[in-house]
Enzyme design. Structure first.
Site, PDB file in Angstrom:
ATOM      1  N   ASP A 130      -1.307  -4.315   0.754  1.00 20.63           N
ATOM      2  CA  ASP A 130      -0.888  -3.074   1.401  1.00 20.63           C
ATOM      3  C   ASP A 130       0.230  -3.370   2.403  1.00 20.63           C
ATOM      4  O   ASP A 130       0.054  -4.204   3.305  1.00 20.63           O
ATOM      5  CB  ASP A 130      -2.095  -2.443   2.116  1.00 20.63           C
ATOM      6  CG  ASP A 130      -1.871  -0.982   2.462  1.00 20.63           C
ATOM      7  OD1 ASP A 130      -0.709  -0.525   2.371  1.00 20.63           O
ATOM      8  OD2 ASP A 130      -2.843  -0.293   2.814  1.00 20.63           O
ATOM      9  N   ASP A 131       1.352  -2.717   2.246  1.00 19.16           N
ATOM     10  CA  ASP A 131       2.483  -2.828   3.179  1.00 19.16           C
ATOM     11  C   ASP A 131       3.059  -4.255   3.264  1.00 19.16           C
ATOM     12  O   ASP A 131       3.588  -4.654   4.306  1.00 19.16           O
ATOM     13  CB  ASP A 131       2.094  -2.366   4.605  1.00 19.16           C
ATOM     14  CG  ASP A 131       1.761  -0.884   4.670  1.00 19.16           C
ATOM     15  OD1 ASP A 131       1.739  -0.222   3.625  1.00 19.16           O
ATOM     16  OD2 ASP A 131       1.507  -0.394   5.788  1.00 19.16           O
ATOM     17  N   LYS A 152      -9.098  -0.854  -0.856  1.00 14.38           N
ATOM     18  CA  LYS A 152      -8.637   0.469  -0.397  1.00 14.38           C
ATOM     19  C   LYS A 152      -8.342   1.378  -1.584  1.00 14.38           C
ATOM     20  O   LYS A 152      -7.636   0.992  -2.510  1.00 14.38           O
ATOM     21  CB  LYS A 152      -7.369   0.265   0.431  1.00 14.38           C
ATOM     22  CG  LYS A 152      -6.667   1.546   0.824  1.00 14.38           C
ATOM     23  CD  LYS A 152      -5.508   1.222   1.748  1.00 14.38           C
ATOM     24  CE  LYS A 152      -4.612   2.425   1.964  1.00 14.38           C
ATOM     25  NZ  LYS A 152      -3.522   2.119   2.911  1.00 14.38           N
ATOM     26  N   HIS A 198      -7.740   5.398  -1.339  1.00 13.48           N
ATOM     27  CA  HIS A 198      -6.711   6.309  -0.824  1.00 13.48           C
ATOM     28  C   HIS A 198      -6.188   7.313  -1.845  1.00 13.48           C
ATOM     29  O   HIS A 198      -5.024   7.729  -1.806  1.00 13.48           O
ATOM     30  CB  HIS A 198      -5.542   5.531  -0.194  1.00 13.48           C
ATOM     31  CG  HIS A 198      -4.991   6.236   1.015  1.00 13.48           C
ATOM     32  ND1 HIS A 198      -3.962   5.755   1.777  1.00 13.48           N
ATOM     33  CD2 HIS A 198      -5.351   7.420   1.583  1.00 13.48           C
ATOM     34  CE1 HIS A 198      -3.694   6.602   2.760  1.00 13.48           C
ATOM     35  NE2 HIS A 198      -4.533   7.623   2.653  1.00 13.48           N
ATOM     36  N   SER A 258      -6.857   4.613   4.640  1.00 16.99           N
ATOM     37  CA  SER A 258      -6.206   3.540   5.410  1.00 16.99           C
ATOM     38  C   SER A 258      -7.043   3.114   6.610  1.00 16.99           C
ATOM     39  O   SER A 258      -7.795   3.904   7.179  1.00 16.99           O
ATOM     40  CB  SER A 258      -4.827   3.992   5.900  1.00 16.99           C
ATOM     41  OG  SER A 258      -3.959   4.116   4.809  1.00 16.99           O
ATOM     42  N   HIS A 317      -1.878  -3.930   6.137  1.00 15.11           N
ATOM     43  CA  HIS A 317      -1.601  -2.648   6.798  1.00 15.11           C
ATOM     44  C   HIS A 317      -2.095  -2.752   8.242  1.00 15.11           C
ATOM     45  O   HIS A 317      -3.214  -3.200   8.474  1.00 15.11           O
ATOM     46  CB  HIS A 317      -2.371  -1.564   6.030  1.00 15.11           C
ATOM     47  CG  HIS A 317      -2.057  -0.152   6.402  1.00 15.11           C
ATOM     48  ND1 HIS A 317      -2.403   0.385   7.617  1.00 15.11           N
ATOM     49  CD2 HIS A 317      -1.444   0.836   5.707  1.00 15.11           C
ATOM     50  CE1 HIS A 317      -2.004   1.654   7.647  1.00 15.11           C
ATOM     51  NE2 HIS A 317      -1.418   1.954   6.506  1.00 15.11           N
ATOM     52  N   ASN A 345       3.791  -0.723  -1.113  1.00 17.23           N
ATOM     53  CA  ASN A 345       5.074  -0.279  -0.536  1.00 17.23           C
ATOM     54  C   ASN A 345       5.564  -1.358   0.414  1.00 17.23           C
ATOM     55  O   ASN A 345       4.859  -2.329   0.691  1.00 17.23           O
ATOM     56  CB  ASN A 345       4.942   1.079   0.178  1.00 17.23           C
ATOM     57  CG  ASN A 345       3.832   1.131   1.219  1.00 17.23           C
ATOM     58  OD1 ASN A 345       2.809   1.777   1.003  1.00 17.23           O
ATOM     59  ND2 ASN A 345       4.002   0.440   2.325  1.00 17.23           N
ATOM     60  N   LYS A 372       8.902   0.373   4.507  1.00 17.36           N
ATOM     61  CA  LYS A 372       7.943   1.429   4.168  1.00 17.36           C
ATOM     62  C   LYS A 372       8.416   2.805   4.611  1.00 17.36           C
ATOM     63  O   LYS A 372       8.910   2.964   5.725  1.00 17.36           O
ATOM     64  CB  LYS A 372       6.615   1.120   4.859  1.00 17.36           C
ATOM     65  CG  LYS A 372       5.555   2.192   4.746  1.00 17.36           C
ATOM     66  CD  LYS A 372       4.280   1.778   5.446  1.00 17.36           C
ATOM     67  CE  LYS A 372       3.214   2.867   5.353  1.00 17.36           C
ATOM     68  NZ  LYS A 372       1.900   2.410   5.864  1.00 17.36           N
TER      69      LYS A 372
END
Ligand code: MG
Length: 483
Positions: free
Chosen positions: A55-56, A152, A154, A177, A249, A302, A322
């Site tokens: 994530d991220d 996750k 989402h 998140s 994240h 992302n 992002k």
């Protein structure tokens, strides 16, 4: 009615699958493992699939993508043993729409999983992934696969939207998140000195909350243990594991073993724990004799969340991160691995997470839905080292609006906007044009010299728009509060 149609289509798959099996091209045969036993009575088992989704995580955050101080030996080894893609994209620059694209093989605008103001789902959201969408897990179910979503989700936290109602047999993780359900901590500073009790996020097993707040310090470790157990108990039948890490994240959390270990600081600690996790998964596959039967992909949803200073990652030489449609928001590290089948290489061809949908379904012998537009393309020829990627175009949406289009090395920006600033979108009457191979950082506008390229991209936009029926918005509705 749409649900019924989906079910009917799935029940037809078995017969179609047999026909497909009989007529499979050599690429599909090689990938299924059947090529190795041609002449034998029955085909080899179908391949297993594992998608590891960070994530991220930014384009520049792994050792094998050039980060100077983050140590990722397991991912680096995976890159050498498999393929390291350098032009691989996600379907959106923020979590919810990006995950919808991966799960459905479709741009989020088609499923309605995007919105221009509420850009992702929140704990008060009433919507989620529509039942009419066919997820990877649902498509594989018809092919005898068992599946787990660990991490996750989402794509909707209400019961009807959870992974177990979207084709997965098992779910363990956070429904949204880790920075949501904020209940304490000193303003923005809470992100830089995070404590578990500041965020009251639920940890779920299947449809039940088992811990709240989730002890985020141990999430990466527990996701990994769950993933290993799932592989061990599924080894006798084909499986699909979607391992979607909550890290990196913000707020960042790591277990004690990784705290204060990385030269890159807290963010590096969190990436290095993900790297350890990947090592554990691959080691389990090797130990169980499954490595050659399992297609493993590592990528992220992302780009890096740059507004969080040193707690955010890096897109390397790519512009921005992002939340926006510059390269840093949507181009991701991507490793593909299956020893003995995937030809080790560095791949500059274009690919997207939506292509993983189509590639996986084809390799499993499942029908790619034909009653709707699927944006994914089959990357198998590239994986086998037998041909180029079928993809030459990438569409960059922000919410419901098309901001940019890449065709070959050229990218035209029709609209630009910073990731998280208060600036309004700037619509370019004369689009900006960058040559991403010459200018990966999107610095030098060459539109004036290449009107023919812009005209060609404009034609792609028109073709694309002719296929487009936006789905009903799933992100706007909120749960009604009593009183
Ligand atoms: Mg994300």
């Amino acid at each position: 009615m749409e649900i019924d149609e989906g079910i009917n289509m799935k029940s037809r798959m078995t017969r179609r699958e047999l026909i497909r099996w009989a007529g499979m091209g050599t690429a599909g045969l090689a990938f299924s493992g059947a090529a190795r036993i041609l002449g034998a009575e029955r085909p080899a088992r179908k391949p297993n699939f594992i998608i590891i989704f960070a994530d991220d995580l930014g384009y520049g955050d792994l050792g094998c993508y050039g980060h100077p101080t983050i140590r990722t030996p397991h991912l680096d080894r995976m890159a050498v043993e498999g393929q390291r893609w350098t032009n691989f994209y996600v379907g959106a620059s923020v979590c919810t729409p990006s995950r919808a694209a991966l799960m459905t093989g479709r741009l989020p605008i088609r499923s309605g999983m995007c919105n221009d103001s509420r850009r992702v789902l929140f704990p008060d959201s009433a919507g989620g992934l529509p039942q009419s969408e066919i997820t990877i897990a649902e498509a594989l179910k018809g092919q005898g696969y068992t599946s787990a979503c660990i991490g996750k989700w989402h794509l909707g936290h209400l019961p009807q939207y959870l992974p177990t109602n979207n084709g997965f047999d098992y779910y363990f993780g956070l429904p949204y998140s880790n920075d949501m359900d904020r209940v304490g901590g000193p303003g923005r500073q809470a992100f830089f000195d995070p404590k578990v009790e500041y965020w009251n996020v639920p940890l779920m097993r299947n449809e039940r909350i088992i811990e709240r707040p989730a002890d985020q310090n141990t999430l990466t470790k527990r996701y990994t243990e769950e993933a290993v157990r799932f592989i061990e108990r599924s080894k006798d039948r084909p499986f699909f594991l979607y391992l979607a890490h909550t890290m990196v994240h913000v707020p960042l959390f790591v277990s004690d073993d990784f705290r204060n270990q990385s030269p890159r600081g807290f963010f590096g600690d969190a990436v290095e724990e993900i790297d350890w996790s990947v090592g554990r998964v691959l080691e389990t596959l090797r130990r169980e004799g499954l490595a050659e039967d399992t297609f493993v992909v590592f990528t992220s949803d992302n780009g890096p969340w740059l507004t969080f200073d040193q707690h955010g990652g890096s897109a390397g030489l790519l512009r921005e991160g992002k939340g926006c449609t510059y390269e840093g928001g949507m181009r991701e590290p991507c490793l593909m691995w299956r020893p003995g089948t995937i030809k080790p290489a560095v791949i500059q061809d274009l690919g997207t997470t939506m292509d993983l949908y189509t590639t996986i379904l084809r390799q499993a012998g499942a029908e790619v839905p034909t009653d709707r537009v699927v944006d994914g393309l089959d990357l198998t020829p590239v994986l086998l080292g037998k041909g180029p990627s079928p993809r030459d175009t990438v569409f960059y949406y922000r919410g419901t609006r098309l901001y940019a289009v890449r065709k070959g090395p050229y990218k035209a920006h029709f609209i630009t906007q910073s990731a998280y600033g208060r600036d309004k979108p700037v619509e370019h009457e004369s689009p900006l044009l960058y040559h991403l191979a010459h200018d990966p950082s999107e610095k030098y506008d060459i539109a004036k010299n290449h009107p023919e390229v812009l005209a060609d991209i404009q034609k792609e936009v028109e073709r694309h728009r002719s296929t487009l029926t936006p789905g009903a918005d799933q992100l706007a509705a909120r749960i009604k509060k009593d009183g």
